[in-house]
Design a protein around this motif. Structure first.
Motif, PDB file in Angstrom:
ATOM      1  N   VAL A 145      28.142 -27.070  -6.764  1.00  0.00           N
ATOM      2  CA  VAL A 145      27.476 -26.215  -5.781  1.00  0.00           C
ATOM      3  C   VAL A 145      27.500 -24.775  -6.287  1.00  0.00           C
ATOM      4  CG1 VAL A 145      27.442 -25.412  -3.390  1.00  0.00           C
ATOM      5  CG2 VAL A 145      28.249 -27.734  -3.909  1.00  0.00           C
ATOM      6  N   ALA A 146      26.328 -24.126  -6.299  1.00  0.00           N
ATOM      7  CA  ALA A 146      26.229 -22.710  -6.649  1.00  0.00           C
ATOM      8  C   ALA A 146      26.059 -21.907  -5.366  1.00  0.00           C
ATOM      9  CB  ALA A 146      25.032 -22.476  -7.575  1.00  0.00           C
ATOM     10  N   VAL A 147      26.871 -20.861  -5.201  1.00  0.00           N
ATOM     11  CA  VAL A 147      26.873 -20.059  -3.982  1.00  0.00           C
ATOM     12  C   VAL A 147      26.451 -18.635  -4.308  1.00  0.00           C
ATOM     13  CG1 VAL A 147      28.212 -19.299  -1.984  1.00  0.00           C
ATOM     14  CG2 VAL A 147      28.807 -21.462  -3.132  1.00  0.00           C
ATOM     15  N   GLU A 148      25.427 -18.150  -3.620  1.00  0.00           N
ATOM     16  CA  GLU A 148      24.995 -16.760  -3.720  1.00  0.00           C
ATOM     17  C   GLU A 148      25.415 -16.047  -2.439  1.00  0.00           C
ATOM     18  OE1 GLU A 148      23.549 -13.284  -5.242  1.00  0.00           O
ATOM     19  OE2 GLU A 148      23.833 -15.190  -6.270  1.00  0.00           O
ATOM     20  N   ILE A 149      26.094 -14.899  -2.588  1.00  0.00           N
ATOM     21  CA  ILE A 149      26.676 -14.199  -1.443  1.00  0.00           C
ATOM     22  C   ILE A 149      25.999 -12.847  -1.256  1.00  0.00           C
ATOM     23  CG2 ILE A 149      28.797 -13.226  -0.473  1.00  0.00           C
ATOM     24  CD1 ILE A 149      30.336 -15.253  -2.204  1.00  0.00           C
ATOM     25  N   LYS A 150      25.594 -12.562  -0.025  1.00  0.00           N
ATOM     26  CA  LYS A 150      24.999 -11.274   0.324  1.00  0.00           C
ATOM     27  C   LYS A 150      25.608 -10.786   1.637  1.00  0.00           C
ATOM     28  CE  LYS A 150      21.889 -11.425  -3.013  1.00  0.00           C
ATOM     29  NZ  LYS A 150      22.006 -10.526  -4.187  1.00  0.00           N
ATOM     30  N   ARG A 151      25.568  -9.479   1.825  1.00  0.00           N
ATOM     31  CA  ARG A 151      25.895  -8.961   3.160  1.00  0.00           C
ATOM     32  C   ARG A 151      24.789  -9.350   4.130  1.00  0.00           C
ATOM     33  NH1 ARG A 151      26.967  -2.968   4.148  1.00  0.00           N
ATOM     34  NH2 ARG A 151      25.240  -2.711   2.720  1.00  0.00           N
ATOM     35  N   GLY A 179      22.425 -25.624  -3.918  1.00  0.00           N
ATOM     36  CA  GLY A 179      22.697 -24.236  -3.610  1.00  0.00           C
ATOM     37  C   GLY A 179      23.156 -23.998  -2.191  1.00  0.00           C
ATOM     38  N   VAL A 180      23.994 -22.981  -2.031  1.00  0.00           N
ATOM     39  CA  VAL A 180      24.415 -22.488  -0.723  1.00  0.00           C
ATOM     40  C   VAL A 180      24.172 -20.981  -0.697  1.00  0.00           C
ATOM     41  CG1 VAL A 180      26.359 -22.064   0.828  1.00  0.00           C
ATOM     42  CG2 VAL A 180      26.130 -24.286  -0.283  1.00  0.00           C
ATOM     43  N   PHE A 181      23.433 -20.533   0.298  1.00  0.00           N
ATOM     44  CA  PHE A 181      23.144 -19.117   0.483  1.00  0.00           C
ATOM     45  C   PHE A 181      24.039 -18.621   1.604  1.00  0.00           C
ATOM     46  CE2 PHE A 181      20.048 -15.685   1.931  1.00  0.00           C
ATOM     47  CZ  PHE A 181      20.326 -14.852   0.855  1.00  0.00           C
ATOM     48  N   ALA A 182      24.997 -17.744   1.277  1.00  0.00           N
ATOM     49  CA  ALA A 182      26.002 -17.310   2.242  1.00  0.00           C
ATOM     50  C   ALA A 182      25.878 -15.812   2.483  1.00  0.00           C
ATOM     51  CB  ALA A 182      27.401 -17.650   1.732  1.00  0.00           C
ATOM     52  N   ALA A 183      25.882 -15.410   3.747  1.00  0.00           N
ATOM     53  CA  ALA A 183      25.751 -13.993   4.095  1.00  0.00           C
ATOM     54  C   ALA A 183      26.311 -13.755   5.489  1.00  0.00           C
ATOM     55  CB  ALA A 183      24.286 -13.562   4.031  1.00  0.00           C
ATOM     56  N   GLN A 184      26.584 -12.486   5.777  1.00  0.00           N
ATOM     57  CA  GLN A 184      27.033 -12.141   7.121  1.00  0.00           C
ATOM     58  C   GLN A 184      25.899 -12.294   8.129  1.00  0.00           C
ATOM     59  OE1 GLN A 184      28.860  -8.273   5.628  1.00  0.00           O
ATOM     60  NE2 GLN A 184      30.186  -8.715   7.347  1.00  0.00           N
ATOM     61  N   GLU A 185      24.688 -12.026   7.671  1.00  0.00           N
ATOM     62  CA  GLU A 185      23.486 -12.161   8.516  1.00  0.00           C
ATOM     63  C   GLU A 185      22.368 -12.694   7.646  1.00  0.00           C
ATOM     64  OE1 GLU A 185      20.204  -9.283  10.756  1.00  0.00           O
ATOM     65  OE2 GLU A 185      21.987  -8.422   9.811  1.00  0.00           O
ATOM     66  N   GLN A 189      13.233 -15.636   8.043  1.00  0.00           N
ATOM     67  CA  GLN A 189      12.335 -15.985   6.938  1.00  0.00           C
ATOM     68  C   GLN A 189      13.115 -16.544   5.756  1.00  0.00           C
ATOM     69  OE1 GLN A 189      12.592 -13.060   8.470  1.00  0.00           O
ATOM     70  NE2 GLN A 189      10.594 -12.077   8.796  1.00  0.00           N
ATOM     71  N   ALA A 190      14.311 -15.983   5.514  1.00  0.00           N
ATOM     72  CA  ALA A 190      15.141 -16.471   4.415  1.00  0.00           C
ATOM     73  C   ALA A 190      15.630 -17.887   4.699  1.00  0.00           C
ATOM     74  CB  ALA A 190      16.323 -15.529   4.199  1.00  0.00           C
ATOM     75  N   ARG A 191      15.962 -18.169   5.959  1.00  0.00           N
ATOM     76  CA  ARG A 191      16.395 -19.526   6.328  1.00  0.00           C
ATOM     77  C   ARG A 191      15.268 -20.534   6.102  1.00  0.00           C
ATOM     78  NH1 ARG A 191      21.133 -20.199   8.968  1.00  0.00           N
ATOM     79  NH2 ARG A 191      22.185 -18.323   9.766  1.00  0.00           N
ATOM     80  N   CYS A 201      22.301 -22.834   4.206  1.00  0.00           N
ATOM     81  CA  CYS A 201      22.659 -21.477   4.617  1.00  0.00           C
ATOM     82  C   CYS A 201      23.984 -21.501   5.373  1.00  0.00           C
ATOM     83  CB  CYS A 201      21.568 -20.888   5.507  1.00  0.00           C
ATOM     84  SG  CYS A 201      20.029 -20.467   4.641  1.00  0.00           S
ATOM     85  N   VAL A 202      24.848 -20.534   5.065  1.00  0.00           N
ATOM     86  CA  VAL A 202      26.131 -20.396   5.736  1.00  0.00           C
ATOM     87  C   VAL A 202      26.303 -18.950   6.157  1.00  0.00           C
ATOM     88  CG1 VAL A 202      28.633 -20.522   5.478  1.00  0.00           C
ATOM     89  CG2 VAL A 202      27.202 -22.284   4.448  1.00  0.00           C
ATOM     90  N   THR A 203      26.592 -18.722   7.435  1.00  0.00           N
ATOM     91  CA  THR A 203      26.860 -17.375   7.929  1.00  0.00           C
ATOM     92  C   THR A 203      28.355 -17.108   7.825  1.00  0.00           C
ATOM     93  OG1 THR A 203      25.002 -17.534   9.471  1.00  0.00           O
ATOM     94  CG2 THR A 203      26.629 -15.812   9.882  1.00  0.00           C
ATOM     95  N   LEU A 204      28.703 -16.011   7.146  1.00  0.00           N
ATOM     96  CA  LEU A 204      30.101 -15.668   6.915  1.00  0.00           C
ATOM     97  C   LEU A 204      30.590 -14.668   7.956  1.00  0.00           C
ATOM     98  CD1 LEU A 204      30.033 -15.209   3.030  1.00  0.00           C
ATOM     99  CD2 LEU A 204      30.781 -17.229   4.312  1.00  0.00           C
ATOM    100  N   ASP A 205      31.763 -14.902   8.475  1.00  0.00           N
ATOM    101  CA  ASP A 205      32.416 -13.965   9.391  1.00  0.00           C
ATOM    102  C   ASP A 205      33.436 -13.170   8.576  1.00  0.00           C
ATOM    103  OD1 ASP A 205      34.070 -12.680  11.253  1.00  0.00           O
ATOM    104  OD2 ASP A 205      33.740 -14.236  12.758  1.00  0.00           O
ATOM    105  N   TYR A 206      33.068 -11.953   8.228  1.00  0.00           N
ATOM    106  CA  TYR A 206      33.909 -11.127   7.353  1.00  0.00           C
ATOM    107  C   TYR A 206      35.282 -10.885   7.968  1.00  0.00           C
ATOM    108  CZ  TYR A 206      35.236  -7.080   4.449  1.00  0.00           C
ATOM    109  OH  TYR A 206      35.893  -6.219   3.617  1.00  0.00           O
TER     110      TYR A 206
END
Length: 220
Positions: A145-151, A179-185, A189-191, A201-206
């Motif tokens: 699994v490749a994970v890309e992380i954004k705020r 792939g997993v796209f992980a971000a706080q928000e 459109q991205a979803r 898609c995974v929403t991260l709770d910082y």
């Protein structure tokens, strides 16, 4: 990179059709083969574009960009070319992430099971020919699994992860890679684009991740 400023119209021919009427526009032709058409507004977002692999054929006033896999086309009708120049930019050093985004990567790698039970870390900043993947890991079944992380998760982040996945899936040792796209928000459109590309898609709770951070992190 080639920069062309021209009065042109643009027609997209593919799963749907779209037309940009005649007007002055900037056409960016990048070394990776991508072609994008820009107006003097909309910030950085193009009016239309074609991702690689694609091929540009110039036939007088008609320029045709054809995608190598899907056959989709951008047809540019050039009424007048006002500027045409090429520039060698060299290898880009890559994006230097801000503290929050870098810390999200550190925390998620430290607590990789946030993505699901049975996940295990392969490594952070897994290098590819076009830059580092934030996190490479395995899920409970052992799949890569490749994970890309954004705020803030936007379409550009999904496109970036798509390019990484295309390269990683050429490696027989790693493939198949999802792939997993992980971000706080994550923007709606991205979803939608991620779902179309088969990316989760995974929403991260910082704050929650910080709450489970150990006193002595081992990854830095």
């Amino acid at each position: 990179m080639r920069l062309v400023i021209a009065r042109c119209s643009v027609d997209y021919i593919g799963r749907l059709t779209a037309h940009l009427p005649m007007a002055p526009r900037l056409v960016l032709i990048k070394a990776d083969g991508s072609v994008s058409i820009h107006a003097d507004d909309r910030a950085f977002k193009p009016l239309n574009w074609m991702n690689p692999p694609c091929k540009l054929k110039e036939d007088g006033e008609t320029w045709t960009v054809t995608h190598g896999k899907t056959g989709e086309k951008l047809v540019l009708t050039m009424a007048e070319i006002l500027h045409d120049s090429s520039h060698e930019l060299g290898v880009d050093p890559g994006l230097i992430k801000d503290g929050v985004e870098a810390h999200l990567q550190e925390l998620l790698a430290e607590h990789i099971t946030t993505l699901g039970p049975g996940y295990s870390l392969i490594r952070r900043e897994y290098m590819t020919a076009i830059g580092p993947v934030d996190i490479l890991c395995r899920d409970a079944s052992g799949a890569t699994v490749a994970v890309e992380i954004k705020r803030r998760g936007e379409i550009d982040g999904v496109e970036q992860l798509t390019r990484y996945l295309e390269l990683l899936n050429r490696d027989p040792i790693l493939a198949p890679v999802r792939g997993v796209f992980a971000a706080q928000e994550i923007k709606p459109q991205a979803r939608v684009l991620a779902a179309d590309r088969g990316i989760d898609c995974v929403t991260l709770d910082y704050d929650a991740l910080r709450g489970i951070e150990p006193e002595n992190p081992t990854l830095f």
